[in-house]
Each structure stands twice: as structure tokens, then as C-alpha cells.
Design a protein around this motif. Structure first.
Motif, mmCIF file in Angstrom:
data_model
loop_
_atom_site.group_PDB
_atom_site.id
_atom_site.type_symbol
_atom_site.label_atom_id
_atom_site.label_comp_id
_atom_site.label_asym_id
_atom_site.label_seq_id
_atom_site.Cartn_x
_atom_site.Cartn_y
_atom_site.Cartn_z
ATOM 1 N N GLY A 234 0.787 -1.220 0.000
ATOM 2 C CA GLY A 234 0.000 0.000 0.000
ATOM 3 C C GLY A 234 0.819 1.269 0.000
ATOM 4 O O GLY A 234 2.057 1.254 -0.015
ATOM 5 N N LEU A 235 0.113 2.392 0.032
ATOM 6 C CA LEU A 235 0.771 3.700 0.049
ATOM 7 C C LEU A 235 1.593 3.892 1.310
ATOM 8 O O LEU A 235 2.611 4.585 1.303
ATOM 9 C CB LEU A 235 -0.285 4.806 -0.053
ATOM 10 N N ALA A 236 1.152 3.288 2.415
ATOM 11 C CA ALA A 236 1.810 3.509 3.701
ATOM 12 C C ALA A 236 3.088 2.705 3.870
ATOM 13 O O ALA A 236 3.921 3.040 4.709
ATOM 14 C CB ALA A 236 0.844 3.177 4.841
ATOM 15 N N HIS A 237 3.282 1.653 3.079
ATOM 16 C CA HIS A 237 4.307 0.660 3.405
ATOM 17 C C HIS A 237 5.677 0.948 2.794
ATOM 18 O O HIS A 237 6.668 0.309 3.155
ATOM 19 C CB HIS A 237 3.807 -0.728 3.002
ATOM 20 N N LYS A 238 5.743 1.863 1.870
ATOM 21 C CA LYS A 238 7.015 2.365 1.310
ATOM 22 C C LYS A 238 7.946 1.229 0.865
ATOM 23 O O LYS A 238 9.160 1.243 1.113
ATOM 24 C CB LYS A 238 7.720 3.245 2.342
ATOM 25 N N LEU A 239 7.396 0.256 0.176
ATOM 26 C CA LEU A 239 8.220 -0.839 -0.320
ATOM 27 C C LEU A 239 9.108 -0.408 -1.483
ATOM 28 O O LEU A 239 10.108 -1.058 -1.789
ATOM 29 C CB LEU A 239 7.332 -2.015 -0.716
ATOM 30 N N VAL A 240 8.741 0.698 -2.133
ATOM 31 C CA VAL A 240 9.597 1.254 -3.180
ATOM 32 C C VAL A 240 10.980 1.570 -2.607
ATOM 33 O O VAL A 240 12.010 1.328 -3.249
ATOM 34 C CB VAL A 240 8.950 2.514 -3.792
#
Length: 403
Positions: A234-240
Motif C-alpha cells: 500500500g501507500l503507507a508501506h514504502k516498499l519502493v
């Protein structure tokens, strides 16, 4: 006691809200409570109805003694602010109507999207029964933190007024972290009205076990030090951020990401663009398979984007991974970090700090003494957050409302 629980996430969905609600309700049924859950057709996070289900006005099933009523909702992927709001509001309306046909002594409605709580409030007024609001996320503050309401200050302000109204109207507010309680109390809600029941883990389902050899071979992970993430992209998880670090880790380190969500396509695009041979991305697996996939990892990644808001949260994946004996590599400050450090169950890095992330990962992957100590400490952490005990604590708080 007859209990009506309103939630828009429920199994076979496998995210944390669905798991928490199901495992709590299951334990309450074992304690003699008659539990009815009103939810929608399972569709999270892809926004597609799961096989075997239809998006209908009313459908019923029984899940291990829990009566489950599924109602129609406008289904949208976990992306796009306005479409998600329409999704939330449609479930609110249909859940409210369905609640009028269920006999109950108490109504519980759960966030993170509190339009479900609106349905609980309306049902309480019409049925003249008390209601309890469970807060799993400080919504709408959390959607502001991920940039989902950028440029929508008026909308956010109105949602925050609604949030406070719901807290005031509920007979009791149950939150999942002490930071949530502090936040809500500081905004004028009496502290004695707020009860903390943290997330936890079902210790019968998640426990240390040998690696699944067949899965290791299938995924080509033999001889690798596997950093695993199972959850929402998701947007919150900052996997990028994690994938941007992937080219800079040791040759034997491999990242295994299992899940789905708004950022999945971007993550897959980064893997292809940068030819990240040390990253494997897999789709969501059924809940029964989660422990099997956790068995093949060496370290559990728990990561959120850098935001003061997320210092108040405790991601539930901490507890499942700890119960499996997997040291935690945590990129979340605040209450979550305090737990990991208190039990010595892993290493913490500053969110979105590449240097610190690589440093802490190296410590876990290259220091066998540290790794073994963290692994041993995971058992104590998991035992302190036993889902059964926590479910009984919440049941006690609910019974206070109806006595």
C-alpha cells in the motif's frame, strides 16, 4: 450475550483487520456469545470479488459458529480516494439496513474506515442498543499521512469532525495502541472511556517450524538469507524504498514480497527496470498458507513510510513473525520500536534511511550470535501478545457495556 459486529474486512480476506476480527469473534463464540458479523463480499485488496462469492444485497454463511451476513457494496481497488469513499459509504448504508434485521444486545463497529462506525452509530440509535467503536487506525489522519487527501483540506476537516462525534457517541472506544488512546484523549474524549486491546497472534496457528524445503526449492531460495514481507503493498508501506536498496545488499540476501495492493504494479516495474534478480514478488496467499511462506524467510521486514502519524501504530505482522521465530527488521518508530527493543526481538532502522537500513540488515545477516539472540527473544514477545488472552480482555470490556 448477543453481539453484532460490523466490519468491511473479514475472511477469506487475509489482511490484519480481517484476521483480528475473525479470531476475536471465534474466541467469543467459544465463550458462549452469539456473534453475528455484517461484512461485504471479500474483495480486498484487488477490488475483485473472491471466487465462490457474489456481490449481492444479502448472503449468509456460518464460519466456525459465527453467523456471517454479507451485503452489497460498491467495490473498488485499494487505490483512488473518491472511489474508495464511495465504496465505504455504500457499505455503510447496506450494513446499517442489514443490522435492522439482526437481534442483538450490543453493536460493535470497527475502523480503519469509520463509515463502518457510522453504520454502527445509526444502528444503535434505531435499535436502541449500546454501541462500541473499535479504532484500528486513526482515520482520517492516516490517509493524510500517505498523501491520499492532498489538496482536500475541507474534506479532511469534515471527516475529523465526524471522527470526534463518533468517539463521543460510542459507549466505549477500544483502540489497538496506547498512542491511539493518548491521541484521542488529548482531543477531549474521557480516558476512562477508552480501552486498549492491542493486536496479537494466534499462537496455535503460528509457531516456529522448519523451513518448507519444497517451497525453498520452488522459489530458488536455497543458500539465501531471505528478507520477507507478507502483507499489503500500500501507500503507507514504502516498499519502493526497499527495492531501491536491493542492489546494494550482500550477494546472498534475497527479498521475498508476498501480497497485493495499490503499489504492486510500480514494484513489479522497478524489478523489471533495474533487473533485480534478488527480489521475488508473489501474489496474496491464503491464510492457511501464510505460515508455510513465513517458514522460508530468515528476517521479517516491517516497514512504513516516514511520518509522525505512524509512530502511533503497531503493525500486526510483528506478532505473527515473532511467533514463527523470525527476527524483525523494523522501519517504524514510536510504540512499535519500543516493543522490538524491549524484547530484543530484532533490529530497528530509521524509516526511509538507506544507510541505516543497510547497516541493520548487515548486522542481522552477518552476526550469527546477534541473530540467534533475536530469534530466541521472539518467543517471549509473541507470548506477551497471545490473541486468545487479548480477545478475552476485549470481551470483558464489551460485557461492561451491557451490564
Amino acid at each position: 450475550m448477543r453481539l453484532l459486529f460490523l466490519t468491511d474486512n473479514f475472511p477469506p480476506e487475509v489482511n490484519a483487520p480481517a484476521t483480528r476480527t475473525f479470531e476475536h469473534c471465534l474466541e467469543w463464540v467459544r465463550q458462549g456469545v452469539s456473534v453475528t458479523v455484517i461484512t461485504c463480499a471479500p474483495n480486498f485488496p484487488q477490488g475483485k470479488v473472491y471466487p465462490g462469492y457474489r456481490n449481492r444485497l444479502w448472503q449468509e454463511e456460518e464460519m466456525e459458529g459465527i453467523r456471517v451476513i454479507r451485503v452489497w457494496s460498491y467495490i473498488a481497488p485499494n487505490a483512488g480516494f473518491y472511489r474508495r469513499v464511495i465504496d465505504f459509504v455504500s457499505f455503510c448504508g447496506c450494513a446499517f439496513v442489514a443490522s435492522l434485521f439482526v437481534r442483538t444486545d450490543l453493536i460493535v463497529a470497527t475502523s480503519p474506515q469509520f463509515f463502518t462506525a457510522v453504520a454502527g452509530y445509526l444502528a444503535s440509535v434505531c435499535k436502541r442498543k449500546p454501541w462500541v467503536m473499535e479504532v484500528r487506525d486513526l482515520w482520517p489522519i492516516s490517509i493524510k499521512a500517505v498523501g491520499a487527501v492532498s489538496g482536500k483540506a475541507r474534506v479532511l476537516s469534515r471527516l475529523e469532525h465526524l471522527e470526534l462525534f463518533l468517539y463521543r457517541s460510542a459507549r466505549k472506544v477500544i483502540v489497538v495502541t496506547h498512542s491511539f488512546k493518548k491521541n484521542i484523549a488529548e482531543r477531549g474524549i474521557p480516558p476512562e472511556k477508552i480501552t486498549v486491546v492491542t493486536n496479537g497472534v494466534h499462537l496455535e496457528q503460528f509457531r516456529a517450524r522448519p523451513q518448507d524445503a519444497a517451497l525453498v526449492e520452488k522459489l530458488g531460495l536455497s543458500g539465501k538469507f531471505v528478507v520477507g514481507y507478507l502483507g499489503t503493498f500500500g501507500l503507507a508501506h514504502k516498499l519502493v524504498f526497499i527495492l531501491r536498496c536491493a542492489p546494494k545488499v550482500a550477494a546472498n540476501v534475497h527479498f521475498l514480497l508476498v501480497g497485493d495492493g495499490a503499489k504492486r504494479q510500480q514494484l513489479e516495474g522497478l524489478v523489471a527496470k533495474h533487473q533485480l534478480t534478488n527480489v521475488t514478488i508473489l501474489p496474496v496467499v491464503p491464510k492457511a498458507e501464510v505460515a508455510r511462506y513465513l517458514s522460508v524467510i530468515d528476517v521479517a521486514l516491517v516497514n512504513l513510510r516516514k511520518s509522525r502519524t505512524f509512530r502511533t501504530v503497531i503493525p500486526s505482522k510483528i506478532f505473527e513473525n515473532a511467533a514463527m521465530g523470525k527476527p524483525i527488521l523494523l522501519g517504524v518508530q514510536g510504540e512499535s520500536q519500543a516493543i522490538i527493543e524491549r524484547y530484543g526481538a530484532g533490529r530497528c532502522f530509521r524509516p526511509e534511511d538507506e544507510v541505516d537500513f543497510l547497516r541493520q540488515l548487515r548486522k542481522l545477516s552477518e552476526d550469527p550470535v546477534l541473530y540467534a539472540r533475536c530469534q530466541a527473544n521472539c518467543a517471549a514477545l509473541a507470548a506477551a501478545y497471545d490473541r486468545k488472552t487479548l480477545a478475552l480482555e476485549m470481551l470483558g470490556a464489551l460485557r461492561e457495556v451491557v451490564t
